[in-house]
Enzyme design. Structure first.
Site, PDB file in Angstrom:
ATOM      1  N   ARG A  37      53.330 -40.665 -26.667  1.00 39.29           N
ATOM      2  CA  ARG A  37      53.169 -39.808 -25.491  1.00 39.29           C
ATOM      3  C   ARG A  37      53.112 -40.607 -24.174  1.00 39.29           C
ATOM      4  N   LEU A  40      46.862 -42.086 -24.409  1.00 36.72           N
ATOM      5  CA  LEU A  40      46.084 -41.809 -25.627  1.00 36.72           C
ATOM      6  C   LEU A  40      45.336 -40.483 -25.491  1.00 36.72           C
ATOM      7  N   THR A 145      49.625 -37.197 -36.636  1.00 41.90           N
ATOM      8  CA  THR A 145      50.595 -36.780 -35.623  1.00 41.90           C
ATOM      9  C   THR A 145      50.357 -35.370 -35.084  1.00 41.90           C
ATOM     10  N   GLY A 182      48.991 -13.061 -28.128  1.00 38.19           N
ATOM     11  CA  GLY A 182      48.024 -13.675 -29.043  1.00 38.19           C
ATOM     12  C   GLY A 182      46.622 -13.669 -28.457  1.00 38.19           C
ATOM     13  N   ILE A 186      43.323 -19.779 -27.551  1.00 36.92           N
ATOM     14  CA  ILE A 186      44.048 -20.163 -26.335  1.00 36.92           C
ATOM     15  C   ILE A 186      44.248 -18.941 -25.443  1.00 36.92           C
ATOM     16  N   LEU A 188      42.500 -16.245 -25.082  1.00 35.61           N
ATOM     17  CA  LEU A 188      41.298 -15.778 -24.379  1.00 35.61           C
ATOM     18  C   LEU A 188      40.801 -16.808 -23.369  1.00 35.61           C
ATOM     19  N   VAL A 239      55.478  -8.247 -29.808  1.00 35.58           N
ATOM     20  CA  VAL A 239      56.520  -8.449 -28.802  1.00 35.58           C
ATOM     21  C   VAL A 239      57.794  -8.785 -29.562  1.00 35.58           C
ATOM     22  N   HIS A 447      10.119 -23.703 -23.838  1.00 27.14           N
ATOM     23  CA  HIS A 447      10.153 -22.454 -23.090  1.00 27.14           C
ATOM     24  C   HIS A 447      10.175 -22.748 -21.596  1.00 27.14           C
TER      25      HIS A 447
HETATM   26  P1  FAD Z   1      46.927 -34.465 -31.683  1.00 27.95           P
HETATM   27  O1  FAD Z   1      45.798 -34.389 -30.730  1.00 27.95           O
HETATM   28  O2  FAD Z   1      47.973 -33.442 -31.629  1.00 27.95           O
HETATM   29  O3  FAD Z   1      47.514 -35.924 -31.555  1.00 27.95           O
HETATM   30  C1  FAD Z   1      48.650 -36.322 -32.223  1.00 27.95           C
HETATM   31  C2  FAD Z   1      49.338 -37.382 -31.391  1.00 27.95           C
HETATM   32  O4  FAD Z   1      50.365 -37.964 -32.199  1.00 27.95           O
HETATM   33  C3  FAD Z   1      50.042 -36.870 -30.160  1.00 27.95           C
HETATM   34  O5  FAD Z   1      49.573 -37.524 -29.010  1.00 27.95           O
HETATM   35  C4  FAD Z   1      51.520 -37.164 -30.379  1.00 27.95           C
HETATM   36  O6  FAD Z   1      52.198 -37.571 -29.205  1.00 27.95           O
HETATM   37  C5  FAD Z   1      51.444 -38.298 -31.369  1.00 27.95           C
HETATM   38  N1  FAD Z   1      52.624 -38.423 -32.217  1.00 27.95           N
HETATM   39  C6  FAD Z   1      53.238 -37.467 -32.963  1.00 27.95           C
HETATM   40  N2  FAD Z   1      54.259 -37.989 -33.667  1.00 27.95           N
HETATM   41  C7  FAD Z   1      54.290 -39.310 -33.366  1.00 27.95           C
HETATM   42  C8  FAD Z   1      55.107 -40.375 -33.766  1.00 27.95           C
HETATM   43  N3  FAD Z   1      56.098 -40.221 -34.658  1.00 27.95           N
HETATM   44  N4  FAD Z   1      54.871 -41.603 -33.245  1.00 27.95           N
HETATM   45  C9  FAD Z   1      53.872 -41.809 -32.350  1.00 27.95           C
HETATM   46  N5  FAD Z   1      53.072 -40.830 -31.933  1.00 27.95           N
HETATM   47  C10 FAD Z   1      53.266 -39.597 -32.437  1.00 27.95           C
HETATM   48  N6  FAD Z   1      40.103 -28.274 -30.129  1.00 27.95           N
HETATM   49  C11 FAD Z   1      38.755 -28.323 -29.979  1.00 27.95           C
HETATM   50  O7  FAD Z   1      38.052 -28.773 -30.892  1.00 27.95           O
HETATM   51  N7  FAD Z   1      38.157 -27.878 -28.838  1.00 27.95           N
HETATM   52  C12 FAD Z   1      38.863 -27.363 -27.816  1.00 27.95           C
HETATM   53  O8  FAD Z   1      38.291 -26.975 -26.793  1.00 27.95           O
HETATM   54  C13 FAD Z   1      40.274 -27.301 -27.934  1.00 27.95           C
HETATM   55  N8  FAD Z   1      41.022 -26.792 -26.945  1.00 27.95           N
HETATM   56  C14 FAD Z   1      42.379 -26.765 -27.075  1.00 27.95           C
HETATM   57  C15 FAD Z   1      43.128 -26.206 -26.035  1.00 27.95           C
HETATM   58  C16 FAD Z   1      44.499 -26.155 -26.143  1.00 27.95           C
HETATM   59  C17 FAD Z   1      45.296 -25.569 -25.008  1.00 27.95           C
HETATM   60  C18 FAD Z   1      45.149 -26.677 -27.294  1.00 27.95           C
HETATM   61  C19 FAD Z   1      46.637 -26.649 -27.406  1.00 27.95           C
HETATM   62  C20 FAD Z   1      44.409 -27.205 -28.340  1.00 27.95           C
HETATM   63  C21 FAD Z   1      43.017 -27.254 -28.241  1.00 27.95           C
HETATM   64  N9  FAD Z   1      42.225 -27.760 -29.260  1.00 27.95           N
HETATM   65  C22 FAD Z   1      40.860 -27.777 -29.130  1.00 27.95           C
HETATM   66  C23 FAD Z   1      42.810 -28.284 -30.506  1.00 27.95           C
HETATM   67  C24 FAD Z   1      42.866 -29.828 -30.462  1.00 27.95           C
HETATM   68  O9  FAD Z   1      43.614 -30.234 -29.347  1.00 27.95           O
HETATM   69  C25 FAD Z   1      43.500 -30.362 -31.742  1.00 27.95           C
HETATM   70  O10 FAD Z   1      42.834 -29.839 -32.854  1.00 27.95           O
HETATM   71  C26 FAD Z   1      43.406 -31.873 -31.785  1.00 27.95           C
HETATM   72  O11 FAD Z   1      44.029 -32.458 -30.672  1.00 27.95           O
HETATM   73  C27 FAD Z   1      44.036 -32.410 -33.077  1.00 27.95           C
HETATM   74  O12 FAD Z   1      43.943 -33.788 -33.100  1.00 27.95           O
HETATM   75  P2  FAD Z   1      44.993 -34.688 -33.904  1.00 27.95           P
HETATM   76  O13 FAD Z   1      44.570 -36.100 -33.668  1.00 27.95           O
HETATM   77  O14 FAD Z   1      45.112 -34.203 -35.277  1.00 27.95           O
HETATM   78  O15 FAD Z   1      46.401 -34.426 -33.225  1.00 27.95           O
HETATM   79  P1  NAI Z   2      44.964 -18.756 -32.833  1.00 24.20           P
HETATM   80  O1  NAI Z   2      45.299 -18.880 -34.251  1.00 24.20           O
HETATM   81  O2  NAI Z   2      43.571 -18.967 -32.373  1.00 24.20           O
HETATM   82  O3  NAI Z   2      45.372 -17.298 -32.304  1.00 24.20           O
HETATM   83  C1  NAI Z   2      46.646 -16.794 -32.407  1.00 24.20           C
HETATM   84  C2  NAI Z   2      46.585 -15.290 -32.311  1.00 24.20           C
HETATM   85  O4  NAI Z   2      47.891 -14.803 -32.169  1.00 24.20           O
HETATM   86  C3  NAI Z   2      45.963 -14.635 -33.535  1.00 24.20           C
HETATM   87  O5  NAI Z   2      44.988 -13.712 -33.128  1.00 24.20           O
HETATM   88  C4  NAI Z   2      47.156 -13.963 -34.203  1.00 24.20           C
HETATM   89  O6  NAI Z   2      46.802 -12.803 -34.917  1.00 24.20           O
HETATM   90  C5  NAI Z   2      48.032 -13.659 -33.013  1.00 24.20           C
HETATM   91  N1  NAI Z   2      49.458 -13.526 -33.311  1.00 24.20           N
HETATM   92  C6  NAI Z   2      50.189 -14.228 -34.220  1.00 24.20           C
HETATM   93  N2  NAI Z   2      51.488 -13.816 -34.172  1.00 24.20           N
HETATM   94  C7  NAI Z   2      51.559 -12.875 -33.209  1.00 24.20           C
HETATM   95  C8  NAI Z   2      52.617 -12.096 -32.667  1.00 24.20           C
HETATM   96  N3  NAI Z   2      53.868 -12.227 -33.104  1.00 24.20           N
HETATM   97  N4  NAI Z   2      52.332 -11.215 -31.684  1.00 24.20           N
HETATM   98  C9  NAI Z   2      51.061 -11.075 -31.211  1.00 24.20           C
HETATM   99  N5  NAI Z   2      50.026 -11.789 -31.696  1.00 24.20           N
HETATM  100  C10 NAI Z   2      50.269 -12.687 -32.662  1.00 24.20           C
HETATM  101  O7  NAI Z   2      45.981 -19.740 -32.081  1.00 24.20           O
HETATM  102  P2  NAI Z   2      46.030 -20.249 -30.598  1.00 24.20           P
HETATM  103  O8  NAI Z   2      45.174 -19.413 -29.725  1.00 24.20           O
HETATM  104  O9  NAI Z   2      47.473 -20.400 -30.275  1.00 24.20           O
HETATM  105  O10 NAI Z   2      45.387 -21.681 -30.722  1.00 24.20           O
HETATM  106  C11 NAI Z   2      45.991 -22.689 -31.554  1.00 24.20           C
HETATM  107  C12 NAI Z   2      44.983 -23.623 -32.111  1.00 24.20           C
HETATM  108  O11 NAI Z   2      44.389 -24.404 -31.093  1.00 24.20           O
HETATM  109  C13 NAI Z   2      43.890 -22.895 -32.847  1.00 24.20           C
HETATM  110  O12 NAI Z   2      43.941 -23.303 -34.178  1.00 24.20           O
HETATM  111  C14 NAI Z   2      42.616 -23.329 -32.216  1.00 24.20           C
HETATM  112  O13 NAI Z   2      41.717 -23.748 -33.186  1.00 24.20           O
HETATM  113  C15 NAI Z   2      43.001 -24.502 -31.321  1.00 24.20           C
HETATM  114  N6  NAI Z   2      42.281 -24.310 -30.057  1.00 24.20           N
HETATM  115  C16 NAI Z   2      40.940 -24.481 -30.063  1.00 24.20           C
HETATM  116  C17 NAI Z   2      40.200 -24.249 -28.926  1.00 24.20           C
HETATM  117  C18 NAI Z   2      38.737 -24.400 -28.979  1.00 24.20           C
HETATM  118  O14 NAI Z   2      38.232 -24.949 -29.952  1.00 24.20           O
HETATM  119  N7  NAI Z   2      38.010 -23.942 -27.976  1.00 24.20           N
HETATM  120  C19 NAI Z   2      40.833 -23.840 -27.677  1.00 24.20           C
HETATM  121  C20 NAI Z   2      42.255 -23.639 -27.814  1.00 24.20           C
HETATM  122  C21 NAI Z   2      42.925 -23.890 -28.964  1.00 24.20           C
END
Ligand code: FAD
Ligand code: NAI
Length: 468
Positions: A37, A40, A145, A182, A186, A188, A239, A447
């Site tokens: 990316r 890190l 990954t 969805g 994400i 909400l 949708v 408290h």
């Molecule tokens: P990733 O964080 O996805 O890291 C994988 C890395 O591998 C990436 O940087 C990618 O570039 C790299 N990579 C892939 N293939 C290769 C390759 N071939 N060579 C070199 N590098 C490579 N989780 C929470 O617990 N709390 C939250 O508040 C939260 N909010 C989120 C909000 C959003 C919008 C999103 C999308 C996700 C959120 N998540 C949250 C989920 C969280 O981001 C993931 O669960 C977490 O990042 C997973 O960690 P990971 O190390 O498995 O993978």
């Molecule tokens: P999600 O799995 O939380 O929610 C996806 C929603 O989309 C579900 O309610 C599902 O029923 C709905 N859906 C699926 N197909 C659909 C369709 N065709 N039309 C309408 N609705 C549909 O996934 P989300 O919100 O995309 O987040 C992805 C991942 O990222 C989650 O696994 C979550 O754990 C992680 N994440 C964690 C956060 C946190 O811990 N605060 C914040 C944001 C993401």
């Protein structure tokens, strides 16, 4: 050992990969972490947890300034939004934290290799970096990954009008009407951000409730709270088409069960229907690493794939796609590779939705306990009866503790409320210790504190809450 040979090579520098790297280095192993990316921290720090929480915090402050300060006797002349400054702060938080991980790598002597990693053979990783390809040798390889956005068939994400979470973290202007597909985490969280900043937000969900996998009572109440805040929900709907034009996006929406379609106009559409494992370009086919039908890397209880010397952790192996779950797995695999007994207790992984109020959950929901035929007791306490929540004027929600009817052991907890994401930690710890609700009930809580609601819910399991 040459510089190009390591005990462990980790592909992916997200919360799973970078934590595994640091822990393995702490344990005396030589470690390289390959990340393509350019920074890190993975999804979490770059385009996930951290930027979304930065935007949630800023938008919460904006909303408070517009609507809540006056009742505290704080009068403002007028409140203006500077979206560029708000986004700039978010970007600064992200770059500070991602650079912080580079410093942690240096401190722990982890070699950071910038480039795309590919498993050439067990024991060999090819890194395609800015200066060309190099092959490094590894006794063990960890695939970390992560995951990527799940696309919606027939809908093209252009990150301008039709965006994934990544685009929704960086919109250049507040959309007039944002449609979120969805009603998950994400949808909400980012739906809340843009509503607070002034957008009309409609959330379209395929199933019949928001946050479908959560405890049903929590889903229902949270939906009500968010509706009161101004989020509109269209449930049991799908949708089928989204056409982006100059003026915006036209969505075709049908009832999930079939029926007449309608058109909805949006300025921006956020597709948030889940995430899928990311293994592109890793060369897993060539080395024969087995994947599940949904593309997750299959591992055993020690994170080993079917190919000797190749392991996997984090989002790419499935389960809860959460940063802290990936981190726990990163620590466990490092300890296993160092000959220790790394372990993750999947029964006690909390989940938090950082809306306001927050939602926090750990362990089993009522529906899961019913399905499993486990007799349980419920202790519930509303924040309306918690003095600190009342003093803060933040009293939406409740704490609900589920305990085994016979042993009183805590089986799950579900909180909607202020700082629910922090309050749940106490219950996670209680579950780690195999505690009974009585143990929490007999623990002194300061408290006035929000934590007293947790104690009262534990007392309520035995029908003896004091303040209700
Ligand atoms: P990733 O964080 O996805 O890291 C994988 C890395 O591998 C990436 O940087 C990618 O570039 C790299 N990579 C892939 N293939 C290769 C390759 N071939 N060579 C070199 N590098 C490579 N989780 C929470 O617990 N709390 C939250 O508040 C939260 N909010 C989120 C909000 C959003 C919008 C999103 C999308 C996700 C959120 N998540 C949250 C989920 C969280 O981001 C993931 O669960 C977490 O990042 C997973 O960690 P990971 O190390 O498995 O993978
Ligand atoms: P999600 O799995 O939380 O929610 C996806 C929603 O989309 C579900 O309610 C599902 O029923 C709905 N859906 C699926 N197909 C659909 C369709 N065709 N039309 C309408 N609705 C549909 O996934 P989300 O919100 O995309 O987040 C992805 C991942 O990222 C989650 O696994 C979550 O754990 C992680 N994440 C964690 C956060 C946190 O811990 N605060 C914040 C944001 C993401």
């Amino acid at each position: 050992m040459s510089a190009e040979s390591f005990d462990v090579v980790i592909i992916g520098g997200g919360p799973g990969g970078y934590v595994a790297a640091i822990r393995a280095a702490q344990l005396g192993l030589t470690v390289a972490c390959v990340e393509k990316r350019g920074s890190l921290g993975g999804t979490c720090l770059n385009v996930g947890c951290i930027p979304s929480k930065a935007l949630l915090q800023s938008s919460h402050k904006y909303e408070e300034a517009r609507h809540d300060f006056a009742q505290h006797g704080v009068k403002l002349g007028g409140v203006d939004l500077d979206l560029a400054a708000l986004m700039g702060r978010k970007d600064k938080v992200v770059s500070g934290l991602t650079k912080g991980i580079e410093s942690l790598f240096k401190k722990n002597k982890v070699t950071y290799l910038i480039g795309a990693g590919r498993i050439a053979a067990p024991g060999g990783v090819v890194v395609a970096g800015p200066d060309g390809e190099r092959t490094i040798a590894a006794k063990s390889i960890i695939i970390a990954t992560g995951s990527d956005v799940t696309p919606l068939p027939g809908i093209t994400i252009d990150e301008q009008r039709i965006v994934s979470s990544t685009g929704a973290l960086a919109l250049a202007a507040v959309p007039k009407h944002l449609v979120v597909i969805g009603a998950g985490v994400i949808g909400l969280e980012l739906g809340s951000v843009w509503r607070r900043l002034g957008a009309e937000v409609t959330v379209i969900e395929f199933l019949d409730r928001a946050l479908p996998p959560f405890d049903a009572e929590v889903s229902k109440q949270m939906q009500r709270i968010l509706q009161k805040q101004g989020l509109a929900f269209k449930l049991s709907a799908k949708v089928t088409k989204a056409v982006a034009g100059e003026a915006g996006v036209t969505l075709t929406v049908e009832p999930a069960a079939g029926g007449p379609a309608e058109e909805i106009a949006a300025d921006v559409v956020l597709v948030a229907i889940g995430r899928k494992p990311y293994t592109e370009g890793l060369g897993l086919d060539a080395v024969g690493v087995a994947l599940s039908p949904k593309g997750f890397v299959i591992v055993d209880g020690h994170f080993a794939t079917n190919v000797p010397g190749v392991y996997a952790i984090g989002d790419v192996i499935g389960g809860a796609m959460l940063a802290h779950k990936a981190e726990e797995e990163g620590i466990a695999i490092a300890e296993i590779l160092a000959g220790q007994h790394g372990h993750v207790n999947y029964e006690a992984i909390p989940g938090v939705v950082y809306t306001w109020p927050e939602v926090a959950t750990v362990g089993k929901s009522e529906e899961e306990l019913k399905k499993a035929g486990i007799a349980y007791k419920v202790g519930k306490f509303p924040f309306m009866a918690n003095s600190r929540a009342r003093a803060n004027d933040d009293a939406d929600g409740f704490v609900k503790i589920l305990a085994d009817a016979t042993t009183d052991r805590v089986l799950g907890a579900h909180i909607i409320g202020p700082s629910a994401g922090d309050l749940i930690a106490e219950i996670v710890l209680a579950m780690e210790f195999g505690a009974a609700a009585e143990d929490i009930a007999r623990t002194c809580h300061a408290h006035p504190g929000l934590g007293e609601a947790v104690k009262e819910a534990a007392l309520a399991v035995d029908g003896r809450a004091i303040h209700i």
